[in-house]
Design a protein around this motif. Sequence first.
Motif: not given
Length: 239
Positions: A5, A31, A33, A58, A82, A85-86, A90-92
């Motif tokens: 994150l 990703v 946000a 997004e 979020i 996704r993590l 996935q990096d957010v």
Amino acid sequence: MSGTLYGLGVGPGDPELMTLKAARILSSVSVVAYPAPDSGESFARAIAAEHIDKNAEEISILVPMRPDKFPHEIYAEAAQRIAKRLHQGQDVAVLCEGDPFFYGSFMYLYDLLIEEFPCVVIPGVSSLTACAAVAGRPLAGRNSLLSVIPGPLDSETISAQLNTCEAAAIMKVGRHFKRLYKLVEDEGLLERAVYVERATLSEQRVLPLADVPQDRAPYFSMILIDKGSRPNGPKSVVT
């Protein structure tokens, strides 16, 4: 393995004031946000738009602009989205106007997610330093004390701070402008105060507070006060 994150400070408005590190990370994540109002575009996204990968997912976090209630449930729901996704690796990147840890909305997501996921915070140019720059008003030097005062605070607390501080920055002026103007005037500081509106944007305004019509100010405005010997009034412009 979970993703990372990132809390990215995107600065006060001028896209050129984003840091190189924030731009690099933003262009590499899958990703992105960001907070957004009930209607209209996200200011944070608008600042960073050119660095968002066209294939990135997004996540728009709709935050109602209500002064009476902090939307805990909205950030809790966004944290769940979020986190999903993590967990997928996935990096957010979460965009935050100004700096993430200086009155930044990202700190609420950070508190909800830090115990479970790795988190990296990238500082940004804050509205405080941006306003000082466009007004040509150094904030503090040597051993002087600076008070940062949120405008929504009650009048008694603000007056006490203005009475004891050496220099002050009143943030989140917006709908509180008339009341704040009077508090500054009552403390005899009107001639020591500078008003800054939408710093670093094309429509920015920098005026002695005494010259500002006492109508409602926009949310992105600030009052800077210096009790020292420094001359009043704006002296420079950021380009």
